[in-house]
Design a protein around this motif. Structure first.
Motif, short mmCIF file in Angstrom:
data_model
loop_
_atom_site.label_atom_id
_atom_site.label_comp_id
_atom_site.label_asym_id
_atom_site.label_seq_id
_atom_site.Cartn_x
_atom_site.Cartn_y
_atom_site.Cartn_z
N THR A 127 4.07 5.62 3.06
CA THR A 127 3.21 6.80 3.04
C THR A 127 4.04 8.06 2.84
O THR A 127 5.23 8.11 3.16
N LEU A 141 0.83 -1.20 0.00
CA LEU A 141 0.00 0.00 0.00
C LEU A 141 0.87 1.25 0.00
O LEU A 141 1.80 1.38 0.81
N ALA A 185 -4.55 3.81 4.08
CA ALA A 185 -3.70 2.62 4.10
C ALA A 185 -3.54 2.08 5.51
O ALA A 185 -3.66 0.88 5.76
N GLY A 243 0.38 5.46 0.13
CA GLY A 243 -0.63 6.48 0.39
C GLY A 243 -0.03 7.87 0.47
O GLY A 243 0.95 8.10 1.19
N ILE A 269 3.74 -0.92 3.85
CA ILE A 269 3.05 0.37 3.75
C ILE A 269 4.09 1.44 3.55
O ILE A 269 5.05 1.54 4.33
N VAL A 291 -1.68 -7.07 4.08
CA VAL A 291 -0.75 -5.99 3.73
C VAL A 291 0.69 -6.46 3.85
O VAL A 291 1.11 -6.95 4.91
N TYR A 347 -6.82 0.51 6.62
CA TYR A 347 -7.03 -0.82 6.03
C TYR A 347 -6.15 -1.85 6.72
O TYR A 347 -6.60 -2.97 7.02
#
Length: 279
Positions: free
Chosen positions: A129, A103, A113, A105, A127, A124, A116
């Motif tokens: 971001t 993910l 993200a 974001g 992540i 996932v 989730y």
């Protein structure tokens, strides 16, 4: 361009496939899902920055316009964080994406993200971001300020438009976009009233996490909860940059994210392609 029905919503989705393996053999590529920010943003911010490098690095790339944004259906209400997380879950189901996803974001997209991952940690893989916070009470307190700042920013852009016609055209386009979203929906009311996930669910996220911030943005406020709840997260600051660092410094963001992916999620990534794109 493709439109899919997910969570009862007509959603605009764009996908990029990785290059075919030189051997011609089919391989299962990891999926990268790119989530944009609120009001001013659309999937275009990802399409024009990181989407092609990720595809070249061996990822199936999925981008989509959030509800009320871009070409996705604009419902009059239903803009709490849970609605956006529900949309993401439904989109993955509609696209038959069942394995763990990576993910990405930007701004509010990063908050989605985290939301989730707090709900579906097993789905996932990583992540990453940019200028984003996890959904905590601190984030909720700051949301009204950010929505107000967006309007103030547009006013400043209009004030500078006389000396820079190109800038004025961009500001007018952004003003029209945010004006339509805020006038036609309950977004400005719903997001600050969002239900928050329990903090222990955020703290239970165990996948690798990368958080990138511009050095001139509110880094201290943004990173407090990240350091507290996700102490193993890597935080990178890009000096001299503000909230728009993804769009302003796409090559810099690429050069931060791709090596991190190789290190943090190497079992999912095409190392050969990553090495080629890094250079």
């Amino acid at each position: 361009m493709s439109m899919v029905l997910a969570n009862g919503l007509s959603m605009h989705v764009e996908q990029l496939a990785p290059p075919e393996p030189a051997s011609g053999a089919r391989s299962t590529a990891p999926t990268a899902v790119l989530i944009h920010g609120l009001a001013l943003d659309t999937l275009a911010s990802w399409y024009l920055t990181l989407s092609h490098p990720l595809a070249a690095a061996g990822f199936d790339v999925v981008m989509y316009d959030l509800r009320g944004h871009g070409r996705t259906q604009r419902l009059p209400e239903g803009y709490a964080l849970d609605d956006f997380v529900d949309d993401l879950a439904a989109l993955l189901a509609t696209l038959d994406i069942t394995g763990p996803v990576h993910l990405f974001g930007n701004s509010f997209g990063g908050t989605i993200a985290f939301g989730y991952a707090a709900r579906h940690p097993e789905r996932v893989a990583t992540i990453a971001t940019i200028e984003a916070m996890p959904p905590t009470a601190v984030w909720l307190r700051l949301v009204p300020r950010w929505i107000g700042n967006a309007a103030a920013y547009l006013q400043r852009e209009h004030a500078l438009a006389g000396s820079n016609p190109g800038r004025g055209e961009r500001a007018s386009r952004w003003a029209k976009t945010i004006g339509e979203v805020l006038a036609a929906t309950t977004l400005a009311r719903d997001v600050p009233a969002s239900r928050l996930p329990a903090e222990e669910r955020i703290a239970a996220i165990r996948c690798p996490v990368l958080c990138i911030f511009g050095g001139e943005s509110a880094v201290d406020e943004a990173t407090t909860d990240i350091r507290r709840l996700l102490p193993r997260a890597r935080i990178v600051t890009v000096p001299g940059q503000r909230h728009s660092v993804l769009v302003d410094q796409p090559n810099n963001i690429r050069d931060i994210i791709l090596p991190w992916l190789r290190e943090a999620g190497g079992q999912h990534c095409d190392d050969h392609q990553l090495a080629r794109i890094d250079h």
